[in-house]
Motif scaffolding. Structure first.
Motif, short mmCIF file in Angstrom:
data_model
loop_
_atom_site.label_atom_id
_atom_site.label_comp_id
_atom_site.label_asym_id
_atom_site.label_seq_id
_atom_site.Cartn_x
_atom_site.Cartn_y
_atom_site.Cartn_z
N HIS A 1 -14.53 22.46 -7.31
CA HIS A 1 -14.06 23.52 -6.40
C HIS A 1 -14.60 23.29 -4.99
CE1 HIS A 1 -11.70 26.32 -8.77
NE2 HIS A 1 -12.61 26.36 -9.71
N GLY A 2 -15.87 22.89 -4.91
CA GLY A 2 -16.45 22.63 -3.60
C GLY A 2 -15.76 21.49 -2.87
N ALA A 3 -15.44 20.42 -3.61
CA ALA A 3 -14.72 19.30 -3.01
C ALA A 3 -13.32 19.73 -2.59
CB ALA A 3 -14.66 18.14 -3.98
N GLY A 4 -12.69 20.59 -3.40
CA GLY A 4 -11.38 21.11 -3.03
C GLY A 4 -11.45 21.92 -1.75
N SER A 5 -12.48 22.73 -1.60
CA SER A 5 -12.65 23.50 -0.37
C SER A 5 -12.88 22.58 0.82
CB SER A 5 -13.82 24.47 -0.52
OG SER A 5 -13.55 25.44 -1.52
N ALA A 6 -13.60 21.48 0.59
CA ALA A 6 -13.83 20.52 1.67
C ALA A 6 -12.51 19.90 2.12
CB ALA A 6 -14.80 19.43 1.20
N LEU A 7 -11.66 19.56 1.15
CA LEU A 7 -10.35 18.99 1.51
C LEU A 7 -9.48 20.03 2.20
CD1 LEU A 7 -9.52 16.82 -1.64
CD2 LEU A 7 -10.14 16.01 0.64
N ASP B 1 -10.54 22.43 4.06
CA ASP B 1 -11.09 22.53 5.41
C ASP B 1 -10.59 21.39 6.30
OD1 ASP B 1 -13.15 23.68 7.33
OD2 ASP B 1 -13.91 21.63 7.14
N ALA B 2 -10.29 20.25 5.66
CA ALA B 2 -9.79 19.08 6.41
C ALA B 2 -8.28 19.11 6.58
CB ALA B 2 -10.21 17.80 5.69
N GLY B 3 -7.62 20.16 6.10
CA GLY B 3 -6.19 20.30 6.31
C GLY B 3 -5.32 20.01 5.12
N CYS B 4 -5.93 19.78 3.95
CA CYS B 4 -5.15 19.53 2.74
C CYS B 4 -4.74 20.86 2.09
CB CYS B 4 -5.97 18.71 1.73
SG CYS B 4 -6.58 17.13 2.35
N THR B 5 -3.65 20.81 1.34
CA THR B 5 -3.23 21.94 0.53
C THR B 5 -3.71 21.71 -0.90
OG1 THR B 5 -1.27 22.34 1.88
CG2 THR B 5 -1.26 23.25 -0.35
N ILE B 6 -4.44 22.65 -1.46
CA ILE B 6 -5.01 22.51 -2.80
C ILE B 6 -4.29 23.47 -3.75
CG2 ILE B 6 -7.11 22.50 -4.17
CD1 ILE B 6 -7.14 20.52 -1.83
N VAL C 1 -4.83 13.81 -7.07
CA VAL C 1 -5.39 14.75 -8.04
C VAL C 1 -6.91 14.73 -7.90
CG1 VAL C 1 -5.68 15.34 -10.48
CG2 VAL C 1 -3.49 14.43 -9.66
N LEU C 2 -7.50 15.91 -7.80
CA LEU C 2 -8.95 16.07 -7.74
C LEU C 2 -9.43 16.66 -9.05
CD1 LEU C 2 -11.69 16.25 -6.15
CD2 LEU C 2 -10.93 18.51 -5.39
N CYS C 3 -10.48 16.09 -9.63
CA CYS C 3 -10.99 16.58 -10.90
C CYS C 3 -12.45 16.19 -11.07
CB CYS C 3 -10.16 16.04 -12.07
SG CYS C 3 -10.08 14.24 -12.16
N PRO C 4 -13.15 16.82 -12.02
CA PRO C 4 -14.51 16.35 -12.33
C PRO C 4 -14.48 14.95 -12.93
CG PRO C 4 -14.11 18.56 -13.21
CD PRO C 4 -12.77 18.00 -12.81
N PRO D 1 0.83 -1.21 0.00
CA PRO D 1 0.00 0.00 0.00
C PRO D 1 0.87 1.26 0.00
CG PRO D 1 0.11 -0.92 2.21
CD PRO D 1 0.83 -1.89 1.31
N VAL D 2 0.31 2.31 -0.56
CA VAL D 2 0.96 3.62 -0.56
C VAL D 2 0.15 4.54 0.34
CG1 VAL D 2 1.53 5.64 -1.96
CG2 VAL D 2 1.94 3.33 -2.85
N ASP D 3 0.82 5.15 1.31
CA ASP D 3 0.15 6.06 2.22
C ASP D 3 0.19 7.49 1.69
OD1 ASP D 3 -0.50 4.08 4.10
OD2 ASP D 3 1.48 4.23 5.03
N ILE D 4 -0.70 8.30 2.18
CA ILE D 4 -0.74 9.72 1.88
C ILE D 4 -0.50 10.47 3.18
CG2 ILE D 4 -2.34 11.60 1.25
CD1 ILE D 4 -3.44 9.84 -0.93
N PRO D 5 0.28 11.54 3.17
CA PRO D 5 0.58 12.27 4.42
C PRO D 5 -0.67 12.79 5.11
CG PRO D 5 2.00 13.02 2.62
CD PRO D 5 0.97 12.13 2.01
N ASP D 6 -0.53 13.13 6.38
CA ASP D 6 -1.66 13.66 7.14
C ASP D 6 -2.17 14.98 6.56
OD1 ASP D 6 -1.55 11.52 8.87
OD2 ASP D 6 -0.28 12.56 10.32
N ASN D 7 -1.28 15.78 5.99
CA ASN D 7 -1.67 17.04 5.37
C ASN D 7 -1.29 17.00 3.90
OD1 ASN D 7 -2.56 18.45 7.85
ND2 ASN D 7 -0.40 18.21 8.42
N PRO D 8 -2.04 16.27 3.09
CA PRO D 8 -1.63 16.01 1.71
C PRO D 8 -1.72 17.23 0.81
CG PRO D 8 -3.78 15.07 2.13
CD PRO D 8 -3.27 15.55 3.45
N HIS D 9 -0.93 17.19 -0.24
CA HIS D 9 -0.90 18.23 -1.26
C HIS D 9 -1.71 17.69 -2.44
CE1 HIS D 9 1.84 21.31 -3.56
NE2 HIS D 9 0.58 21.69 -3.47
#
Length: 454
Positions: A261-267, A269-274, A356-359, A235-243
């Motif tokens: 954009h809304g999903a990006g804002s949600a991430l 809010d959860a501590g991710c860098t977008i 990567v976040l996308c439609p 498995p590949v992990d993702i950091p606690d504050n992912p980019h």
């Protein structure tokens, strides 16, 4: 949360029996037959398996995660014992035989407590982003029956969104899990290449571009299903504050862009860098071309192996199979090199970003019949599919995990967004998807899940 996990808990806690849940599913399949979700159903098998689940002496706390939960298989892909697959094609349906044993994937599904009892609609040979099997009713979107539910796992998506079952088998060779998930407001994970069993036959291997798992109403269901069937890969992990990169193809409409954009804002809010980046359209175009080549060669081999003449399949199937027959061995070998290079290029994205976040889609689902196979213009057909689901094949050809999760509504229809990650990051993507899910507007599905206690 009303989902398959909650349904299994209700069965294990004794609030409802597996038999009663199965009867509710069978009734729902009959009540909503006009939605075209189910193409084959074995009620006797369903009742026998549900009775066996009720007789299971394993203590409730030690039961499998989906103990006693009804499950529908897609009419394409891994085989389930007793359910005769026909891939949506009349020519195959006429010679279909009952599998006498489960594939490795369905053995794992059954070990997880799921009870397969029927098959869901898919377009002939899985070759469209809708789900209209030959000589049967087309699958209709439960949110608006005049629209497609997507494909090629559209029947599975209809079954879950309409509550016939809480979870259903699905496959994805160029978006076929993620597109129906987005059309119908569901969660769907296309696993990493090699992360889920394909044996013993590997009939749906497709040079490694195809993956199989489920469609469901929650991330936790999809995560539990993947955990139950995954092969022992690193498995590949993702950091606690992912980019997280935000990639927005220009051909996506305002509603799809807004949801991303809304999903990006949600991430965020959860501590991710977008960080917004250019959409990988060139890689997506290359992946689309490679997937088309693989599908055409596979189709040519499939029809030849079963001695099915061109006049017994839709015109587009005949035309695509002809393309496959015209592909040389050296051309096919060259495609494997193109796949390797594209996988490397796509993987380089994850040197800078964790996901990567996308439609998922460029627009709302079109009317039924938008992807019909009654013509021979393969260029137009594949161009229309790529335009509807931009860059969908990239995750398949590059072997990446990709998960769709709903984020709000476009008028009366749900809108989905998609996360890609590096190979092996399936569970990490589920974690990110859960962060989005927890902050997304709640969906009110058109129908409740059959058998789930209120």
């Amino acid at each position: 949360m009303p989902d398959a996990t909650a349904l299994a808990a209700a069965i294990s806690d004794g609030r409802i029996s597996a038999r009663a849940v199965m009867e509710a599913s069978l009734t729902a399949c009959q009540t909503h037959a006009g939605l075209g979700a189910v193409v084959f159903l074995d009620a006797a098998l369903a009742r026998a398996e549900a009775n066996a689940a009720d007789a299971d002496a394993v203590a409730a706390g030690r039961r499998a995660p989906f103990h006693g939960v009804p499950f529908l298989a897609k009419d394409l892909g891994a085989a389930a014992k007793g359910l005769p697959p026909a891939a949506g094609a009349a020519a195959l349906r006429s010679q279909a035989v009952l599998p006498i044993q489960d594939s490795h994937l369905f053995s794992a599904f059954r070990h997880a407590g799921l009870i397969p009892f029927g098959l869901t609609a898919t377009p002939p040979f899985g070759l469209a982003l809708d789900s209209a099997p030959e000589d049967l009713l087309p699958a209709r979107n439960p949110w608006d029956p005049s629209l497609t539910p997507g494909g090629s796992s559209g029947g599975a998506a209809v079954a879950v969104a309409a509550g016939l079952v809480a979870i259903a088998h699905a496959t994805d060779a160029a978006g076929s899990i993620r597109v129906p998930a987005a059309c119908c407001g569901l969660v769907g994970l296309k696993p990493s290449r090699g992360a889920v069993p394909g044996g013993p036959d590997f009939d749906n291997h497709l040079m490694g571009i195809a993956s199989e798992l489920v469609l469901a109403r929650s991330v936790r269901d999809v995560r539990a299903a993947f955990a139950a069937v995954q092969l022992p890969v690193s498995p590949v992990d993702i950091p606690d504050n992912p980019h997280v990169a935000l990639a927005l193809p220009e051909r996506c409409n305002a509603a799809q862009i807004s949801a991303a954009h809304g999903a990006g804002s949600a991430l965020a809010d959860a501590g991710c860098t977008i960080q917004e980046i250019a959409a990988p359209d060139d890689m997506g175009s290359e992946a689309h071309a490679i997937a088309r080549l693989v599908l055409s060669v596979s189709l040519a081999e499939w029809l030849a192996a079963l001695a099915i003449p061109g006049d017994q399949v839709p015109p587009l199937v005949t035309a695509l199979a002809a393309e496959g027959r015209e592909t040389s061995a050296t051309g096919l070998f060259a495609a494997t090199r193109r796949m390797a290079r594209l996988s490397d290029s796509a993987g380089a994205i994850f040197h800078r970003f964790d996901a990567v976040l996308c439609p998922v889609l460029a627009s709302a689902p079109p009317l039924l019949g938008a992807f019909g196979l009654g013509h021979a213009d393969t260029d137009a057909h594949f161009a229309k599919m790529e335009a509807f689901a931009p860059n969908a094949a990239l995750a398949n050809v590059a072997g990446l995990p990709a998960i769709t999760v709903p984020f709000g509504m476009q008028g009366s229809l749900p809108v989905g967004v998609q996360l890609w990650g590096p190979p092996g990051a399936d569970l990490a993507l589920c974690h990110l998807a859960a962060l989005i899910e927890a902050r997304a507007p709640m969906l009110q599905y058109p129908f409740p899940i059959a058998g789930l206690p209120a």
